[in-house]
Design a protein around this motif. Structure first.
Motif, short mmCIF file in Angstrom:
data_model
loop_
_atom_site.label_atom_id
_atom_site.label_comp_id
_atom_site.label_asym_id
_atom_site.label_seq_id
_atom_site.Cartn_x
_atom_site.Cartn_y
_atom_site.Cartn_z
N GLY A 44 0.83 -1.21 0.00
CA GLY A 44 0.00 0.00 0.00
C GLY A 44 0.85 1.25 0.00
O GLY A 44 2.07 1.18 -0.23
N ARG A 45 0.20 2.38 0.28
CA ARG A 45 0.89 3.67 0.24
C ARG A 45 1.23 4.10 1.66
O ARG A 45 0.34 4.30 2.47
CB ARG A 45 -0.02 4.70 -0.44
N VAL A 46 2.52 4.19 1.93
CA VAL A 46 3.02 4.62 3.24
C VAL A 46 3.83 5.89 3.03
O VAL A 46 4.66 5.97 2.14
CB VAL A 46 3.91 3.53 3.88
N ARG A 47 3.56 6.92 3.86
CA ARG A 47 4.32 8.17 3.76
C ARG A 47 4.80 8.57 5.15
O ARG A 47 3.99 8.68 6.08
CB ARG A 47 3.48 9.30 3.16
N LEU A 48 6.14 8.70 5.30
CA LEU A 48 6.72 9.28 6.51
C LEU A 48 6.81 10.77 6.25
O LEU A 48 7.45 11.20 5.28
CB LEU A 48 8.10 8.69 6.79
N ILE A 49 6.18 11.57 7.13
CA ILE A 49 6.07 13.02 6.88
C ILE A 49 6.54 13.77 8.12
O ILE A 49 6.18 13.42 9.25
CB ILE A 49 4.62 13.40 6.54
N SER A 50 7.36 14.80 7.90
CA SER A 50 7.88 15.62 9.01
C SER A 50 7.21 16.98 9.01
O SER A 50 7.00 17.59 7.96
CB SER A 50 9.39 15.82 8.87
N LEU A 51 6.91 17.47 10.22
CA LEU A 51 6.30 18.80 10.34
C LEU A 51 7.36 19.88 10.12
O LEU A 51 7.05 20.99 9.72
CB LEU A 51 5.66 18.93 11.72
N GLY A 52 8.59 19.59 10.41
CA GLY A 52 9.65 20.60 10.27
C GLY A 52 10.94 20.14 10.92
O GLY A 52 10.98 19.09 11.55
N ASP A 53 11.96 20.96 10.78
CA ASP A 53 13.30 20.56 11.22
C ASP A 53 13.52 20.88 12.70
O ASP A 53 14.30 21.76 13.05
CB ASP A 53 14.36 21.23 10.35
N TYR A 54 12.80 20.17 13.54
CA TYR A 54 12.97 20.26 15.00
C TYR A 54 12.43 18.94 15.55
O TYR A 54 11.72 18.21 14.85
CB TYR A 54 12.17 21.44 15.58
N VAL A 55 12.75 18.62 16.78
CA VAL A 55 12.37 17.30 17.31
C VAL A 55 11.22 17.42 18.31
O VAL A 55 11.29 18.19 19.26
CB VAL A 55 13.58 16.62 18.00
#
Ligand SMILES: CN1CCC[C@H](Cn2ccc3ccc(-c4n[nH]c(N)c4C#N)cc32)C1
Length: 243
Positions: free
Chosen positions: A132-143
């Protein structure tokens, strides 16, 4: 649109009962299911994590509860054409942008998996990406400490683009990032406040001059604050239709 969220903190999403997303749920534009990952554990302590292979600090989320929970959620959705998009917030993911929000707003089924600790066992992503379709997505460059805050932001950004959710669709057109530029400054009454006057052009009634001023403000603000968003010189990108 049907949205499912899988988390060890389901109470985190009770805020989605109010505001824009809450109204969209009441009107049936968004159907939301929040699922507790711990409901898919079978030991006395409802364990969802374990020590990392290879050593290192922190704990990793075990694959078994995720597999059981995701299988159940996916099965509950029935067989749609392309199947759901499984979205996992991750600092190692692609950056979430307005373009991402627009893409996902066109999907019938979104499943968000909120990791915690040091993240989710990689085999969960690998297993579901195989079919299926899996997407790892980041909100921004901070933890952050987990995926829940990111999912909340993504649901708001996606939800407001679903037709009918925002009262006046016009307001979606002239806002930051929609045309690739930052939005122009806004003013309302009174015409003067603590010695600060509304730019006279906005009170001129000259719609052509107002549109030109707003475009100039967008370009000035974008070049000052986010030059990375400016379209390459002599390109069509970022241009308004007919420009
Ligand atoms: C020290 N470790 C490093 C790895 C991640 C650990 C916490 N964590 C566990 C699950 C998880 C999901 C997303 C995010 C996250 N952080 N920043 C962003 N833009 C995110 C997004 N989307 C963070 C997360 C903390």
């Amino acid at each position: 649109m049907r949205i499912d969220i899988l988390t060890i903190f389901p109470e985190f999403f009770s805020v989605l009962d109010v505001s824009l997303v809450g109204k969209a749920r009441q009107s049936g534009l968004i159907d939301l299911g929040v699922h507790n990952l711990r409901d898919h554990t079978h030991d006395r302590h409802n364990t969802v994590d374990d020590t990392p292979y290879g050593g290192g600090a922190g704990m990793v989320m075990k694959p078994e509860p995720w597999g059981e929970a995701l299988d159940e959620i996916i099965a509950s959705l029935g067989t749609t054409d392309a199947g759901p998009v499984l979205i996992f917030p991750s600092p190692a993911g692609e950056l979430f942008t307005q373009k991402t929000a627009r893409e996902l707003a066109g999907e019938p089924n979104l499943v968000f998996g909120c990791g915690r600790y040091e993240g989710i066992d990689q085999r969960v992503f690998d297993h579901y990406a195989a079919t299926g379709r899996v997407r790892l997505i980041s909100l921004g460059d901070y933890v952050l400490n987990g995926g829940e805050v990111a999912v909340m932001a993504m649901i708001e950004a996606i939800g407001r683009l679903i037709p009918g959710v925002v009262g006046n669709p016009e307001s979606l057109v002239e806002e930051s990032h929609e045309d690739g530029l930052l939005e122009y400054p806004s003013y309302t009454k009174p015409p003067s406040w603590r010695g600060h006057d509304v730019p006279p052009v906005l009170r001129s009634g000259n719609h052509g001059a107002i549109a030109a001023w707003r475009r100039e403000q967008q370009l000035e603000r974008t070049s000052r604050v986010r030059p990375d968003l400016l379209p390459p010189a002599n390109s069509e990108a970022g241009a308004k239709p007919g420009e």
